[in-house]
Design an enzyme around this catalytic site. Sequence first.
Site, PDB file in Angstrom:
ATOM      1  N   ASN A 285      34.027  49.427 -54.682  1.00 25.01           N
ATOM      2  CA  ASN A 285      33.529  48.080 -54.344  1.00 25.01           C
ATOM      3  C   ASN A 285      32.011  48.112 -54.208  1.00 25.01           C
ATOM      4  OD1 ASN A 285      36.260  47.369 -51.998  1.00 25.01           O
ATOM      5  ND2 ASN A 285      36.123  46.901 -54.176  1.00 25.01           N
TER       6      ASN A 285
ATOM      7  N   ARG B 294      33.836  33.136 -52.071  1.00 24.00           N
ATOM      8  CA  ARG B 294      34.605  34.371 -51.856  1.00 24.00           C
ATOM      9  C   ARG B 294      34.353  34.972 -50.470  1.00 24.00           C
ATOM     10  NH1 ARG B 294      36.943  37.165 -55.757  1.00 24.00           N
ATOM     11  NH2 ARG B 294      36.446  39.109 -54.736  1.00 24.00           N
TER      12      ARG B 294
ATOM     13  N   ASP C  92      44.201  42.870 -49.873  1.00 27.10           N
ATOM     14  CA  ASP C  92      43.744  42.250 -51.115  1.00 27.10           C
ATOM     15  C   ASP C  92      44.016  40.746 -51.092  1.00 27.10           C
ATOM     16  OD1 ASP C  92      42.507  42.334 -53.513  1.00 27.10           O
ATOM     17  OD2 ASP C  92      43.974  43.604 -54.508  1.00 27.10           O
ATOM     18  N   GLY C  93      43.194  40.012 -51.807  1.00 31.73           N
ATOM     19  CA  GLY C  93      43.446  38.578 -51.994  1.00 31.73           C
ATOM     20  C   GLY C  93      42.504  37.661 -51.239  1.00 31.73           C
ATOM     21  N   ASN C  94      41.501  38.224 -50.573  1.00 31.99           N
ATOM     22  CA  ASN C  94      40.540  37.365 -49.839  1.00 31.99           C
ATOM     23  C   ASN C  94      39.829  36.402 -50.790  1.00 31.99           C
ATOM     24  OD1 ASN C  94      41.101  38.811 -47.558  1.00 31.99           O
ATOM     25  ND2 ASN C  94      39.239  40.033 -47.606  1.00 31.99           N
TER      26      ASN C  94
ATOM     27  N   GLU D  76      56.028  54.909 -47.610  1.00 31.83           N
ATOM     28  CA  GLU D  76      56.701  53.820 -48.312  1.00 31.83           C
ATOM     29  C   GLU D  76      55.620  52.802 -48.660  1.00 31.83           C
ATOM     30  OE1 GLU D  76      59.925  54.069 -48.835  1.00 31.83           O
ATOM     31  OE2 GLU D  76      60.245  55.759 -47.495  1.00 31.83           O
TER      32      GLU D  76
ATOM     33  N   ARG E 232      40.699  35.347 -53.836  1.00 31.96           N
ATOM     34  CA  ARG E 232      41.583  34.337 -54.423  1.00 31.96           C
ATOM     35  C   ARG E 232      41.988  33.295 -53.378  1.00 31.96           C
ATOM     36  NH1 ARG E 232      45.777  38.360 -56.552  1.00 31.96           N
ATOM     37  NH2 ARG E 232      44.498  39.753 -55.272  1.00 31.96           N
TER      38      ARG E 232
ATOM     39  N   ARG F 205      49.464  49.416 -56.964  1.00 35.96           N
ATOM     40  CA  ARG F 205      48.655  50.644 -57.054  1.00 35.96           C
ATOM     41  C   ARG F 205      48.003  50.949 -55.710  1.00 35.96           C
ATOM     42  NH1 ARG F 205      46.550  46.554 -59.682  1.00 35.96           N
ATOM     43  NH2 ARG F 205      44.605  45.687 -58.920  1.00 35.96           N
TER      44      ARG F 205
ATOM     45  N   SER G  13      35.834  49.890 -50.536  1.00 34.68           N
ATOM     46  CA  SER G  13      35.928  51.175 -51.236  1.00 34.68           C
ATOM     47  C   SER G  13      34.563  51.558 -51.796  1.00 34.68           C
ATOM     48  CB  SER G  13      36.956  51.070 -52.376  1.00 34.68           C
ATOM     49  OG  SER G  13      36.440  50.247 -53.398  1.00 34.68           O
TER      50      SER G  13
ATOM     51  N   ARG H  52      50.400  46.439 -49.212  1.00 36.19           N
ATOM     52  CA  ARG H  52      49.351  45.904 -50.086  1.00 36.19           C
ATOM     53  C   ARG H  52      49.602  44.411 -50.266  1.00 36.19           C
ATOM     54  NH1 ARG H  52      45.833  48.344 -54.700  1.00 36.19           N
ATOM     55  NH2 ARG H  52      44.624  46.476 -55.122  1.00 36.19           N
TER      56      ARG H  52
END
Length: 237
Positions: free
Chosen positions: A61, A26, A13-15, A194, A17, A181, A58, A171
């Site tokens: 997405n 983006r 995640d975070g590409n 974990e 931003r 999440r 996903s 994550r």
Amino acid sequence: MKSVPKHVGIIMDGNGRWAEQRGKQRWQGHIAGAENIDNILYHAISLGVETLTVYALSLDNIEKRFDEEKQHLFRLFYSKLGYAKKKLNKEHIRLRFLGDLTKLPIHIQERADDVTLATSENNKGTLAIAMAYGGQNEIKRAVEKAYANSSDDFTKYLDSIDFPPLDLIIRTGVQDPTITRLSDFMLWQSAYAEIYSTPVYWPDFDCEEFNIAIHKFKESERKFGAVLAQRKDWGGF
Ligand code: FPP
């Protein structure tokens, strides 16, 4: 201390931003993110990780992102997979896909099939790419296949049937790492995983950051639902 996790999953995640922070589009963040998969893959394998599963797209997405961003992602998948065959064969790494690939354009499906077959004999490690993927959908498809085959064991029909269970999920791009999440990522396989979350955006998540996650994993105590009967300081009831 525990050993290196055999199976690591990454929710990248975070590409977006990362790109916005740099005044870029983006999709440029996704390009940087795709390049980072290579760095982390070879580093992870060198540490002893056997399977690395990355969450690239996903089903949500596909349904909810703007068409323009999806088209950029599809182009990126197609071009990256074109290069992947030669590189992964050189490193003896096999490539697998998880998800309902029929939801992707046909040319990507064909390229995915081609690389899967071409790398299937490689035995130094596995890179799994989850695209057009949803954990609930994977379970649903497996149950349907089991039913059609009169089998009472649906787990045999999961996309990841021959993978070890997930030991560690990383994550990235989590604003507040105390609350995170799974976003429908490998729900069955993550039963005792974990979960490490970090605010670092995926394109910035380098080998040093990966080492920190592995170190945290090694320090953690895994009980798999058992009591700590063997602990020296445990007096019992
Ligand atoms: C989430 O970041 C990332 C994605 C939806 C796409 C991830 C895809 C790649 C890294 C490319 C993978 C390429 C191959 C060949 C497997 P986000 O867009 O949700 O970022 P944000 O939360 O900052 O908006």
